[in-house]
Design an enzyme around this catalytic site. Structure first.
Site, short mmCIF file in Angstrom:
data_model
loop_
_atom_site.label_atom_id
_atom_site.label_comp_id
_atom_site.label_asym_id
_atom_site.label_seq_id
_atom_site.Cartn_x
_atom_site.Cartn_y
_atom_site.Cartn_z
N HIS A 1 1.14 23.05 -31.35
CA HIS A 1 0.37 23.10 -30.12
C HIS A 1 1.08 22.12 -29.19
O HIS A 1 1.24 20.94 -29.55
CB HIS A 1 -1.08 22.69 -30.37
N GLY B 1 11.68 18.53 -35.93
CA GLY B 1 10.61 18.07 -36.82
C GLY B 1 9.22 18.28 -36.25
O GLY B 1 8.30 17.52 -36.56
N ASP C 1 -2.17 8.70 -31.34
CA ASP C 1 -1.58 9.31 -32.53
C ASP C 1 -2.14 8.62 -33.77
O ASP C 1 -2.27 7.40 -33.82
CB ASP C 1 -0.05 9.17 -32.49
N ASN D 1 8.69 17.51 -29.33
CA ASN D 1 9.47 18.14 -30.40
C ASN D 1 9.24 19.64 -30.38
O ASN D 1 8.10 20.10 -30.21
CB ASN D 1 9.04 17.57 -31.75
N HIS E 1 2.55 19.39 -27.03
CA HIS E 1 2.11 18.01 -26.77
C HIS E 1 3.29 17.14 -26.41
O HIS E 1 4.42 17.41 -26.81
CB HIS E 1 1.40 17.43 -28.00
N HIS F 1 4.48 13.10 -26.62
CA HIS F 1 4.23 11.76 -27.14
C HIS F 1 4.54 10.76 -26.03
O HIS F 1 5.58 10.87 -25.37
CB HIS F 1 5.19 11.45 -28.30
P1 AMP Z 1 5.10 16.50 -33.72
O1 AMP Z 1 6.02 16.17 -34.87
O2 AMP Z 1 5.77 16.29 -32.40
O3 AMP Z 1 4.48 17.86 -33.88
O4 AMP Z 1 3.97 15.40 -33.75
C1 AMP Z 1 2.70 15.59 -34.28
C2 AMP Z 1 2.02 14.27 -34.22
O5 AMP Z 1 0.62 14.47 -34.40
C3 AMP Z 1 2.47 13.26 -35.29
O6 AMP Z 1 2.96 12.09 -34.64
C4 AMP Z 1 1.19 12.98 -36.09
O7 AMP Z 1 1.06 11.63 -36.49
C5 AMP Z 1 0.10 13.36 -35.08
N1 AMP Z 1 -1.16 13.77 -35.66
C6 AMP Z 1 -1.37 14.65 -36.67
N2 AMP Z 1 -2.69 14.80 -36.91
C7 AMP Z 1 -3.34 13.99 -36.02
C8 AMP Z 1 -4.71 13.69 -35.76
N3 AMP Z 1 -5.71 14.25 -36.47
N4 AMP Z 1 -5.00 12.81 -34.78
C9 AMP Z 1 -4.01 12.23 -34.07
N5 AMP Z 1 -2.70 12.48 -34.26
C10 AMP Z 1 -2.36 13.34 -35.22
#
Ligand code: AMP
Length: 117
Positions: A101, A96, A32, A90, A103, A105
């Site tokens: 897409h 939030g 991340d 999420n 994913h 964490h």
């Molecule tokens: P979510 O809120 O579950 O949609 O989490 C999205 C996550 O993607 C957040 O923790 C961001 O810090 C992470 N994120 C956004 N852009 C990038 C990127 N280019 N490379 C790696 N992580 C990213």
């Protein structure tokens, strides 16, 4: 409808860089960009699902199983199996969700505060 105009789709297309950890047919794992704890990785599907609900209802059993196995493998690769880790996904505004897409964490590497604080 899945919208390709999102950052994880661009990472899948190698249009923007990511610090990759592991990749196979169904998933891509990378760090991340804004870690919230010592080890913060993301495992994204290669299939185009907006969120957990889409994935749960649309992915094949083989894909679902393989994706979950990949998440476990990445946690192992990150050295988290013994110390433990938390998985978070999420879905939607109340959770939030920033990137539409699907994913997961992987959070670990230190003692994480309890759930919602
Ligand atoms: P979510 O809120 O579950 O949609 O989490 C999205 C996550 O993607 C957040 O923790 C961001 O810090 C992470 N994120 C956004 N852009 C990038 C990127 N280019 N490379 C790696 N992580 C990213």
């Amino acid at each position: 409808m899945y919208d390709k105009n999102n950052v994880f789709y661009k990472i899948l297309q190698s249009e923007i860089p990511a610090k990759k950890i592991y990749e196979n047919d169904v998933a891509l794992a990378f760090y991340d960009i804004n870690p919230v704890c010592k080890v913060h990785a993301l495992v994204i599907t290669k299939g185009l699902y907006r969120n957990f609900a889409d994935f749960a209802s649309m992915a094949s059993k083989e894909e679902s199983k393989s994706f979950l196995e990949t998440v476990e493998k990445v946690a192992e690769m990150l050295g988290l199996s013994k110390s433990g880790y938390r998985l978070v996904t999420n879905l939607g505004p109340d959770a939030g969700q920033e990137v539409e897409h699907f994913h997961i964490h992987i959070l670990g590497g230190e003692r994480i505060s309890y759930m919602l604080k």
